[in-house]
Design an enzyme around this catalytic site. Structure first.
Site, mmCIF file in Angstrom:
data_model
loop_
_atom_site.group_PDB
_atom_site.id
_atom_site.type_symbol
_atom_site.label_atom_id
_atom_site.label_comp_id
_atom_site.label_asym_id
_atom_site.label_seq_id
_atom_site.Cartn_x
_atom_site.Cartn_y
_atom_site.Cartn_z
ATOM 1 N N LYS A 33 3.126 -15.209 2.755
ATOM 2 C CA LYS A 33 3.359 -16.035 1.651
ATOM 3 C C LYS A 33 5.036 -16.241 1.362
ATOM 4 O O LYS A 33 5.452 -15.783 0.497
ATOM 5 C CB LYS A 33 2.714 -15.257 0.451
ATOM 6 N N ASP B 290 -12.477 -8.873 4.529
ATOM 7 C CA ASP B 290 -13.671 -8.918 3.802
ATOM 8 C C ASP B 290 -14.275 -10.505 3.728
ATOM 9 O O ASP B 290 -15.462 -10.580 3.997
ATOM 10 C CB ASP B 290 -13.471 -8.518 2.317
ATOM 11 N N ASP C 75 -6.305 -7.081 4.386
ATOM 12 C CA ASP C 75 -7.469 -6.385 3.652
ATOM 13 C C ASP C 75 -8.321 -7.316 3.096
ATOM 14 O O ASP C 75 -9.621 -7.409 3.130
ATOM 15 C CB ASP C 75 -6.949 -5.400 2.454
ATOM 16 N N TYR D 154 0.773 -1.031 -0.029
ATOM 17 C CA TYR D 154 -0.149 -0.091 -0.109
ATOM 18 C C TYR D 154 0.806 1.231 -0.169
ATOM 19 O O TYR D 154 0.558 2.234 -0.441
ATOM 20 C CB TYR D 154 -0.877 -0.067 1.236
ATOM 21 N N ASP E 145 -3.126 -18.249 0.789
ATOM 22 C CA ASP E 145 -4.094 -18.816 0.323
ATOM 23 C C ASP E 145 -4.375 -19.949 1.031
ATOM 24 O O ASP E 145 -5.888 -20.241 1.042
ATOM 25 C CB ASP E 145 -3.536 -19.388 -1.122
#
Ligand code: IPM
Ligand code: MG
Length: 357
Positions: A190, A250, A246, A142, A222
């Site tokens: 990751k 959700d 983020d 970001y 994942d």
């Protein structure tokens, strides 16, 4: 006690949902004898339209001078898919997070018994879910530089950057929450692909040794995304970098019924910000239909985190549960034909708090 807060409604449905959360906050203050001093500021597209800056200096000064910030949402379709837009509303939110040093975004995910049937998952998987996502908020892709386009416009790039210090402070914070909860921490990265993730894991594995009371595990993002829907109850505290957090939050929000339910607290160096995790839902702006509960529950977090007022937070949560049980809910979670308006949900909760013993 005197509660000095900054109120930043923002764009889209922001003003409507914040108005309800503010009424609820006032009702709690009346009940417990607190004095609320609320000052309002502009942010997002609204601020670009008036000043050219999505996070104007005056708004920043207001936040810095307050003990907490109650934030709505930002974002406007005028700026989406518009490459000509030089400045975007979202930059206001990012600038606020950076300037206030809000390096941790805390997103608790709990279930509401009367909403179990609204979850896309089977009720037996969802009942009893109680997890906390801790998202790093001021680093990673970001904010990393360079970011941009090549001169011919055919190549674009973002950069993901993390320092040991940034990882250490968020991982330590996550351990402090795990210690207060069920003493389990999942570090999500990751590390099989990304260099920054390998640094995360290295730093977390070093800190892990200091917290022998906490059981730590490591998941690739994942796999974490999969396990969140396969078995959400396996999680207690989850810590991860900005973008993974983020996306996973959700996903986590719909487990409990609606994106419109999940509150958050962004904490760090200066004033903490309390905001729903959802966006500005421009299609619903001004229609009095958006779910105000994520913002009202963010106000509960504000009482608890910014002012250490736990009974005040609890009464808001009780009132929200009562409104759900009574079916006084907006269209995203209502039974067909029984939706209440944003303002009706807010008024019901405010009245409940006023009457509560
Ligand atoms: C969130 C939002 C923001 C983010 C957007 C609006 C910039 O999705 O708070 O999760 O990506 O952080
Ligand atoms: Mg998001």
């Amino acid at each position: 006690m005197e509660l000095k807060i900054a109120v930043l409604p923002g764009d889209g449905i922001g003003p409507e949902i914040v108005a309800q959360a503010l009424e609820v906050t006032k009702a709690v203050c009346r009940k417990f004898g607190h004095t609320l001093r609320d000052a309002h500021g502009i942010v997002g597209a609204t601020a670009i339209d008036r000043t050219g800056d999505p996070y104007p200096q005056a708004t920043h000064e207001l936040c810095m001078a307050s003990a907490a910030v109650l934030f709505g949402a930002i974002g406007s379709p005028e700026y989406d898919n518009n490459p000509a837009a030089k400045v975007r509303p979202e930059q206001g939110l990012l600038a606020m997070r950076k300037k206030l040093g809000l390096y941790a975004n805390i997103r608790p995910v709990t279930t509401f018994p009367s909403l179990l049937h609204k979850s896309p998952l089977r009720a037996d998987l969802v009942a009893g879910v109680d997890l906390m996502c801790i998202r790093e908020l001021t680093g990673g892709i970001y904010f990393g530089r360079p970011q941009g386009r090549s001169e011919d416009g055919n190549t674009a790039y973002d950069t993901c950057v993390y320092t040991v210090e940034e990882i250490e402070r968020i991982v330590r914070l996550a351990y402090s929450y795990a210690l207060k909860r069920n003493k389990r921490l999942t570090v999500v990265d990751k590390a099989n692909v990304l260099c920054t993730s390998r640094l995360w894991r290295q730093v977390a594995q070093k800190i892990e040794k200091e917290y022998t009371d906490v059981a730590t595990d490591y998941l690739f993002v994942d796999n974490a995304a999969m396990q969140l829907i396969q078995n959400p109850k396996r999680f207690d505290v989850l810590v991860t970098e900005n973008m993974f957090g983020d996306i996973l939050t959700d996903e986590a929000s719909v487990i409990t019924g609606s994106l419109g339910m999940l509150p958050s607290a962004s904490i760090g160096i200066h004033t903490s910000v309390f905001e729903p995790i959802h966006g500005s839902y421009p299609q619903a702006a001004g229609k009095d239909v958006a779910n105000p509960l994520a913002t009202i529950l963010s106000a509960a977090l504000m009482f608890e985190y910014a002012f250490n007022l736990t009974a005040e937070g609890a009464i808001i949560r009780d009132a929200v549960n009562a409104s759900l049980a009574a079916g006084i809910v907006t269209e995203d979670i209502a039974e067909q034909g029984k939706a209440a308006k944003t303002s009706e949900v807010g008024a019901w909760i405010t009245a409940y708090i006023a009457k509560a013993k």
